[in-house]
Design an enzyme around this catalytic site. Sequence first.
Site, PDB file in Angstrom:
ATOM      1  N   ARG A 118       0.812  -1.240   0.000  1.00 24.48           N
ATOM      2  CA  ARG A 118       0.000   0.000   0.000  1.00 24.48           C
ATOM      3  C   ARG A 118       0.836   1.277   0.000  1.00 24.48           C
ATOM      4  O   ARG A 118       0.355   2.346   0.367  1.00 24.48           O
ATOM      5  CB  ARG A 118      -0.987   0.011   1.176  1.00 24.48           C
ATOM      6  CG  ARG A 118      -1.934  -1.177   1.168  1.00 24.48           C
ATOM      7  CD  ARG A 118      -3.182  -0.927   1.981  1.00 24.48           C
ATOM      8  NE  ARG A 118      -4.048  -2.089   1.929  1.00 24.48           N
ATOM      9  CZ  ARG A 118      -4.037  -3.089   2.803  1.00 24.48           C
ATOM     10  NH1 ARG A 118      -3.211  -3.055   3.834  1.00 24.48           N
ATOM     11  NH2 ARG A 118      -4.852  -4.097   2.660  1.00 24.48           N
ATOM     12  N   LYS A 140       2.508  11.110 -11.446  1.00 27.08           N
ATOM     13  CA  LYS A 140       1.679  10.200 -12.244  1.00 27.08           C
ATOM     14  C   LYS A 140       2.482   8.935 -12.482  1.00 27.08           C
ATOM     15  O   LYS A 140       3.605   8.985 -12.999  1.00 27.08           O
ATOM     16  CB  LYS A 140       1.308  10.824 -13.586  1.00 27.08           C
ATOM     17  CG  LYS A 140       0.128  11.769 -13.515  1.00 27.08           C
ATOM     18  CD  LYS A 140      -0.324  12.151 -14.905  1.00 27.08           C
ATOM     19  CE  LYS A 140      -1.512  13.102 -14.840  1.00 27.08           C
ATOM     20  NZ  LYS A 140      -1.885  13.576 -16.188  1.00 27.08           N
ATOM     21  N   LYS A 224       6.006  22.700 -14.601  1.00 32.87           N
ATOM     22  CA  LYS A 224       5.290  21.502 -14.159  1.00 32.87           C
ATOM     23  C   LYS A 224       5.030  21.544 -12.653  1.00 32.87           C
ATOM     24  O   LYS A 224       3.940  21.216 -12.190  1.00 32.87           O
ATOM     25  CB  LYS A 224       6.065  20.235 -14.534  1.00 32.87           C
ATOM     26  CG  LYS A 224       5.314  18.986 -14.082  1.00 32.87           C
ATOM     27  CD  LYS A 224       5.247  17.889 -15.072  1.00 32.87           C
ATOM     28  CE  LYS A 224       4.268  16.808 -14.597  1.00 32.87           C
ATOM     29  NZ  LYS A 224       4.365  15.574 -15.325  1.00 32.87           N
ATOM     30  N   GLU A 234      -5.356  16.436 -10.931  1.00 32.68           N
ATOM     31  CA  GLU A 234      -5.940  16.773 -12.234  1.00 32.68           C
ATOM     32  C   GLU A 234      -7.452  16.979 -12.178  1.00 32.68           C
ATOM     33  O   GLU A 234      -8.214  16.398 -12.944  1.00 32.68           O
ATOM     34  CB  GLU A 234      -5.580  15.678 -13.253  1.00 32.68           C
ATOM     35  CG  GLU A 234      -5.681  16.196 -14.686  1.00 32.68           C
ATOM     36  CD  GLU A 234      -5.065  15.250 -15.711  1.00 32.68           C
ATOM     37  OE1 GLU A 234      -3.869  14.939 -15.585  1.00 32.68           O
ATOM     38  OE2 GLU A 234      -5.777  14.849 -16.623  1.00 32.68           O
ATOM     39  N   ASN A 242      -1.776  17.919 -20.744  1.00 31.25           N
ATOM     40  CA  ASN A 242      -2.026  16.848 -21.719  1.00 31.25           C
ATOM     41  C   ASN A 242      -2.232  17.374 -23.131  1.00 31.25           C
ATOM     42  O   ASN A 242      -2.793  16.661 -23.980  1.00 31.25           O
ATOM     43  CB  ASN A 242      -3.253  16.033 -21.295  1.00 31.25           C
ATOM     44  CG  ASN A 242      -2.992  15.266 -20.021  1.00 31.25           C
ATOM     45  OD1 ASN A 242      -1.930  14.684 -19.858  1.00 31.25           O
ATOM     46  ND2 ASN A 242      -3.949  15.275 -19.121  1.00 31.25           N
ATOM     47  N   HIS A 245      -1.884  15.018 -26.058  1.00 35.00           N
ATOM     48  CA  HIS A 245      -1.804  13.645 -25.560  1.00 35.00           C
ATOM     49  C   HIS A 245      -3.007  12.785 -25.961  1.00 35.00           C
ATOM     50  O   HIS A 245      -2.881  11.568 -26.059  1.00 35.00           O
ATOM     51  CB  HIS A 245      -1.635  13.636 -24.039  1.00 35.00           C
ATOM     52  CG  HIS A 245      -0.247  14.031 -23.599  1.00 35.00           C
ATOM     53  ND1 HIS A 245       0.321  15.237 -23.923  1.00 35.00           N
ATOM     54  CD2 HIS A 245       0.693  13.366 -22.871  1.00 35.00           C
ATOM     55  CE1 HIS A 245       1.544  15.302 -23.400  1.00 35.00           C
ATOM     56  NE2 HIS A 245       1.794  14.177 -22.764  1.00 35.00           N
ATOM     57  N   HIS A 249      -1.713   9.626 -27.481  1.00 29.76           N
ATOM     58  CA  HIS A 249      -1.905   8.293 -26.892  1.00 29.76           C
ATOM     59  C   HIS A 249      -2.587   7.361 -27.891  1.00 29.76           C
ATOM     60  O   HIS A 249      -2.295   6.158 -27.943  1.00 29.76           O
ATOM     61  CB  HIS A 249      -2.732   8.395 -25.609  1.00 29.76           C
ATOM     62  CG  HIS A 249      -1.945   8.919 -24.441  1.00 29.76           C
ATOM     63  ND1 HIS A 249      -2.512   9.272 -23.240  1.00 29.76           N
ATOM     64  CD2 HIS A 249      -0.609   9.153 -24.298  1.00 29.76           C
ATOM     65  CE1 HIS A 249      -1.571   9.688 -22.403  1.00 29.76           C
ATOM     66  NE2 HIS A 249      -0.415   9.633 -23.017  1.00 29.76           N
TER      67      HIS A 249
HETATM   68  P1  NAD Z   1      12.061   5.540 -22.182  1.00 33.88           P
HETATM   69  O1  NAD Z   1      11.963   5.405 -20.736  1.00 33.88           O
HETATM   70  O2  NAD Z   1      11.628   4.400 -23.033  1.00 33.88           O
HETATM   71  O3  NAD Z   1      13.562   5.920 -22.544  1.00 33.88           O
HETATM   72  C1  NAD Z   1      13.910   6.098 -23.889  1.00 33.88           C
HETATM   73  C2  NAD Z   1      15.109   5.217 -24.283  1.00 33.88           C
HETATM   74  O4  NAD Z   1      16.302   5.805 -23.799  1.00 33.88           O
HETATM   75  C3  NAD Z   1      15.068   3.814 -23.716  1.00 33.88           C
HETATM   76  O5  NAD Z   1      15.586   2.918 -24.652  1.00 33.88           O
HETATM   77  C4  NAD Z   1      15.995   3.926 -22.510  1.00 33.88           C
HETATM   78  O6  NAD Z   1      16.542   2.689 -22.130  1.00 33.88           O
HETATM   79  C5  NAD Z   1      17.043   4.847 -23.040  1.00 33.88           C
HETATM   80  N1  NAD Z   1      17.786   5.615 -22.054  1.00 33.88           N
HETATM   81  C6  NAD Z   1      17.348   6.107 -20.876  1.00 33.88           C
HETATM   82  N2  NAD Z   1      18.285   6.896 -20.341  1.00 33.88           N
HETATM   83  C7  NAD Z   1      19.337   6.879 -21.166  1.00 33.88           C
HETATM   84  C8  NAD Z   1      20.596   7.503 -21.166  1.00 33.88           C
HETATM   85  N3  NAD Z   1      20.946   8.372 -20.217  1.00 33.88           N
HETATM   86  N4  NAD Z   1      21.468   7.242 -22.166  1.00 33.88           N
HETATM   87  C9  NAD Z   1      21.098   6.403 -23.187  1.00 33.88           C
HETATM   88  N5  NAD Z   1      19.905   5.810 -23.263  1.00 33.88           N
HETATM   89  C10 NAD Z   1      19.042   6.050 -22.260  1.00 33.88           C
HETATM   90  O7  NAD Z   1      11.241   6.810 -22.720  1.00 33.88           O
HETATM   91  P2  NAD Z   1      11.077   8.290 -22.156  1.00 33.88           P
HETATM   92  O8  NAD Z   1      10.939   9.130 -23.347  1.00 33.88           O
HETATM   93  O9  NAD Z   1      12.076   8.626 -21.138  1.00 33.88           O
HETATM   94  O10 NAD Z   1       9.677   8.208 -21.390  1.00 33.88           O
HETATM   95  C11 NAD Z   1       8.498   7.889 -22.083  1.00 33.88           C
HETATM   96  C12 NAD Z   1       7.504   7.327 -21.099  1.00 33.88           C
HETATM   97  O11 NAD Z   1       7.192   8.319 -20.143  1.00 33.88           O
HETATM   98  C13 NAD Z   1       6.199   6.903 -21.726  1.00 33.88           C
HETATM   99  O12 NAD Z   1       5.814   5.658 -21.219  1.00 33.88           O
HETATM  100  C14 NAD Z   1       5.230   7.966 -21.286  1.00 33.88           C
HETATM  101  O13 NAD Z   1       3.916   7.498 -21.191  1.00 33.88           O
HETATM  102  C15 NAD Z   1       5.786   8.343 -19.948  1.00 33.88           C
HETATM  103  N6  NAD Z   1       5.403   9.682 -19.485  1.00 33.88           N
HETATM  104  C16 NAD Z   1       4.930   9.787 -18.232  1.00 33.88           C
HETATM  105  C17 NAD Z   1       4.606  11.028 -17.722  1.00 33.88           C
HETATM  106  C18 NAD Z   1       4.159  11.165 -16.302  1.00 33.88           C
HETATM  107  O14 NAD Z   1       3.734  12.252 -15.908  1.00 33.88           O
HETATM  108  N7  NAD Z   1       4.266  10.127 -15.498  1.00 33.88           N
HETATM  109  C19 NAD Z   1       4.775  12.177 -18.520  1.00 33.88           C
HETATM  110  C20 NAD Z   1       5.265  12.025 -19.811  1.00 33.88           C
HETATM  111  C21 NAD Z   1       5.583  10.758 -20.279  1.00 33.88           C
HETATM  112  N1  GLY Z   2       2.340  14.595 -18.245  1.00 31.93           N
HETATM  113  C1  GLY Z   2       1.076  15.128 -17.824  1.00 31.93           C
HETATM  114  C2  GLY Z   2       0.979  15.296 -16.351  1.00 31.93           C
HETATM  115  O1  GLY Z   2       1.878  14.989 -15.614  1.00 31.93           O
HETATM  116  O2  GLY Z   2      -0.030  15.715 -15.877  1.00 31.93           O
END
Ligand code: NAD
Ligand code: GLY
Length: 359
Positions: A118, A140, A224, A234, A242, A245, A249
């Site tokens: 939890r 998130k 942010k 939200e 978003n 998005h 998405h």
């Molecule tokens: P990712 O985590 O897939 O990373 C992108 C690539 O870069 C991967 O292959 C990873 O292994 C590699 N990588 C990571 N760090 C590295 C480094 N320093 N050097 C070399 N390679 C490296 O993608 P992302 O773009 O970081 O994140 C996308 C994800 O984030 C999606 O799932 C999206 O839905 C999510 N997201 C979440 C929020 C939120 O508020 N929680 C907001 C935006 C996006």
């Molecule tokens: N990436 C959208 C949010 O964090 O609300």
Amino acid sequence: MMTLNVELGDRSYPIYIGTDLLNQADLLTQHIAGNSALIVTNETVAPLYLQQVRQHLGAIRHEVVILPDGERFKNLEVLNLIYDALLKNQFDRDTTLIALGGGVIGDITGFAAATYQRGVNLIQIPTTLLSQVDSSVGGKTAVNHPAGKNMIGAFYQPKAVIADTNTLNTLEDRQLSSGIAEVIKYGLIRDTEFHNWLKEHMKALLHRDPAALAYAIERSCKNKADVVSADEKEKGQRALLNLGHTFGHAIETGMGYGEWLHGEAVATGMMMAAILSCKMGNISEAAVCEIRHLLEMAKLPVHAPEALTAKGFKKLMAVDKKVQNGKIRFILLHAIGEAYITDDYDDKLLTDCINNSYC
Ligand code: NAD
Ligand code: GLY
């Protein structure tokens, strides 16, 4: 180093941004409350940065889980590997999960932290531009379902975010651009001055100029943090984050997770939102061109994939988390720097946008 705060009362936390932060033991250890920790990372990031993080945990009982790399592994099955490791090692409620990687690792580890017994402590160490400017901040957490992106998740804030900008040196160019999409988003929704700065400094960002990157990360995180502090769950203005998005998405889910990078899908989604805003008479064609130019400068795609029909798009968008009483709600623009949320749009104009018909 610069420190920003996400102000959430007794759940407030710092975002540390700077160079060489992974070598500063205190930044990490001061946020580990108990005497055990689990580092969650992936097979790409582990060889690059795991040892640097691990060296600071000498006195603390710790284990590592190395997940497969990719958006298609952000699912319940892979999430289970984290629970398995926690249970196998009999980690209790005082344990700390450390997410070391991009947004995929941050989101899945965050959800594991939110749900294991939890809720246990969480520290985010984002290593992509996208995760440093967006996903590691704000709480998130989620995994994907085959029918919809981020459909299973929780709001769960970390104890700290440690963004070491040195880690961006190993990032692929395509991933850097993907992160820039979320940076551009902040300018479009609420920060005209930043938007104008981005127009002047896009080349510097693409060349990884350290000062430009540091400024873009700080300004993005400040935007942010301000939004999240005002609307954590939200209920209102956080939805503006978003922009793009709902379309994005749909592209990610419809094309298969990982085909389009998140930032690429968001970039095209922002373009579609700008076109819909223009068709609705909110913004000028010149503003749409300006947005398209900035996205193209950042080497981001601006056309919806032809493989997705308007019907397919709408079906996918109907699973969006902003759907209310069965109606899709879009984030649109009144102006560059001023976004709003609405379910009041003309379906014919929406179809035109999806079919790439420009304003
Ligand atoms: P990712 O985590 O897939 O990373 C992108 C690539 O870069 C991967 O292959 C990873 O292994 C590699 N990588 C990571 N760090 C590295 C480094 N320093 N050097 C070399 N390679 C490296 O993608 P992302 O773009 O970081 O994140 C996308 C994800 O984030 C999606 O799932 C999206 O839905 C999510 N997201 C979440 C929020 C939120 O508020 N929680 C907001 C935006 C996006
Ligand atoms: N990436 C959208 C949010 O964090 O609300």
